[in-house]
Motif scaffolding. Sequence first.
Motif, PDB file in Angstrom:
ATOM      1  N   ALA A  75       0.725  -1.027  -0.564  1.00  0.00           N
ATOM      2  CA  ALA A  75      -0.035   0.069   0.150  1.00  0.00           C
ATOM      3  C   ALA A  75       0.947   0.763   0.287  1.00  0.00           C
ATOM      4  N   ILE A  76       2.209   1.320   0.550  1.00  0.00           N
ATOM      5  CA  ILE A  76       2.955   2.236   0.909  1.00  0.00           C
ATOM      6  C   ILE A  76       3.325   2.909  -0.301  1.00  0.00           C
ATOM      7  N   GLU A  77       4.138   1.205  -0.747  1.00  0.00           N
ATOM      8  CA  GLU A  77       4.364   1.879  -2.652  1.00  0.00           C
ATOM      9  C   GLU A  77       3.539   2.258  -3.042  1.00  0.00           C
ATOM     10  N   LYS A  78       1.810   1.885  -3.320  1.00  0.00           N
ATOM     11  CA  LYS A  78       1.338   2.453  -4.336  1.00  0.00           C
ATOM     12  C   LYS A  78       1.309   3.860  -4.231  1.00  0.00           C
ATOM     13  N   LEU A  79       1.057   4.062  -3.202  1.00  0.00           N
ATOM     14  CA  LEU A  79       0.690   5.720  -2.457  1.00  0.00           C
ATOM     15  C   LEU A  79       2.162   6.331  -3.248  1.00  0.00           C
ATOM     16  N   ILE A  80       3.319   5.373  -2.288  1.00  0.00           N
ATOM     17  CA  ILE A  80       4.350   6.713  -3.097  1.00  0.00           C
ATOM     18  C   ILE A  80       4.272   7.366  -4.340  1.00  0.00           C
ATOM     19  N   TYR A  81       4.207   6.194  -5.804  1.00  0.00           N
ATOM     20  CA  TYR A  81       3.778   5.952  -7.199  1.00  0.00           C
ATOM     21  C   TYR A  81       2.700   6.819  -7.276  1.00  0.00           C
ATOM     22  N   GLY A  82       1.996   6.650  -6.660  1.00  0.00           N
ATOM     23  CA  GLY A  82       0.693   8.137  -7.695  1.00  0.00           C
ATOM     24  C   GLY A  82       1.213   8.810  -7.072  1.00  0.00           C
ATOM     25  N   LEU A  83       1.157   9.533  -5.418  1.00  0.00           N
ATOM     26  CA  LEU A  83       1.946  10.866  -5.708  1.00  0.00           C
ATOM     27  C   LEU A  83       3.212  11.113  -6.544  1.00  0.00           C
ATOM     28  N   ASN A 114      -3.906   3.770 -12.412  1.00  0.00           N
ATOM     29  CA  ASN A 114      -3.757   2.023 -11.343  1.00  0.00           C
ATOM     30  C   ASN A 114      -2.921   2.195 -10.213  1.00  0.00           C
ATOM     31  N   ASP A 115      -1.816   3.276  -9.918  1.00  0.00           N
ATOM     32  CA  ASP A 115      -1.955   3.449  -8.602  1.00  0.00           C
ATOM     33  C   ASP A 115      -1.979   2.949  -7.379  1.00  0.00           C
ATOM     34  N   TRP A 116      -3.010   4.715  -7.532  1.00  0.00           N
ATOM     35  CA  TRP A 116      -4.027   4.842  -6.662  1.00  0.00           C
ATOM     36  C   TRP A 116      -4.927   3.861  -6.676  1.00  0.00           C
ATOM     37  N   VAL A 117      -5.505   3.331  -7.280  1.00  0.00           N
ATOM     38  CA  VAL A 117      -6.807   1.869  -7.277  1.00  0.00           C
ATOM     39  C   VAL A 117      -6.243   0.772  -6.684  1.00  0.00           C
ATOM     40  N   PHE A 118      -5.262   0.752  -7.217  1.00  0.00           N
ATOM     41  CA  PHE A 118      -3.652  -0.385  -5.657  1.00  0.00           C
ATOM     42  C   PHE A 118      -3.235   0.055  -4.629  1.00  0.00           C
ATOM     43  N   PHE A 119      -3.916   1.059  -4.427  1.00  0.00           N
ATOM     44  CA  PHE A 119      -3.480   1.714  -3.162  1.00  0.00           C
ATOM     45  C   PHE A 119      -4.036   1.316  -2.454  1.00  0.00           C
ATOM     46  N   ILE A 120      -5.765   2.036  -2.947  1.00  0.00           N
ATOM     47  CA  ILE A 120      -6.941   1.380  -2.139  1.00  0.00           C
ATOM     48  C   ILE A 120      -7.509   0.006  -1.965  1.00  0.00           C
TER      49      ILE A 120
END
Length: 136
Positions: A75-83, A114-120
Amino acid sequence: MSIKSTAITKGFIISGLMNASVLIFSRLFTNATIPEFDPTVMSNFGLLMILIWGLAYISVAKKYHEVRWLVGIFAIEKLIYGLVWINWMLNNDIAAVYEKDLMAGVFYSIYGINDWVFFIFFILVFIRLSKSKKNG
């Protein structure tokens, strides 16, 4: 809202396959336009690491319930890529990427979504696992 275990397993597999799509967008790491527009994050090494993260998601698809903290890291990894994607979109011209290469333009247009969807997804799975640890 309760997510079934089979749906969660499929979510991990889909997230991994989405990451593996860098092979298509980068034309097996031969598309020079992607790294040109973000040489720090989207270098060929960075794209390879995206593929490796995807393999990690797939590797735990059937055992995610045993690796709660790893799901939290996902989740943290996806958050970082989303930001990072939001920052890139705010400071770059996506039209210039499309002008140079359609596949690179599509990649930059969608990777952050994609990163935001999978962060959620990952954060919901992490929360579910955390609650089950407290109640179990």
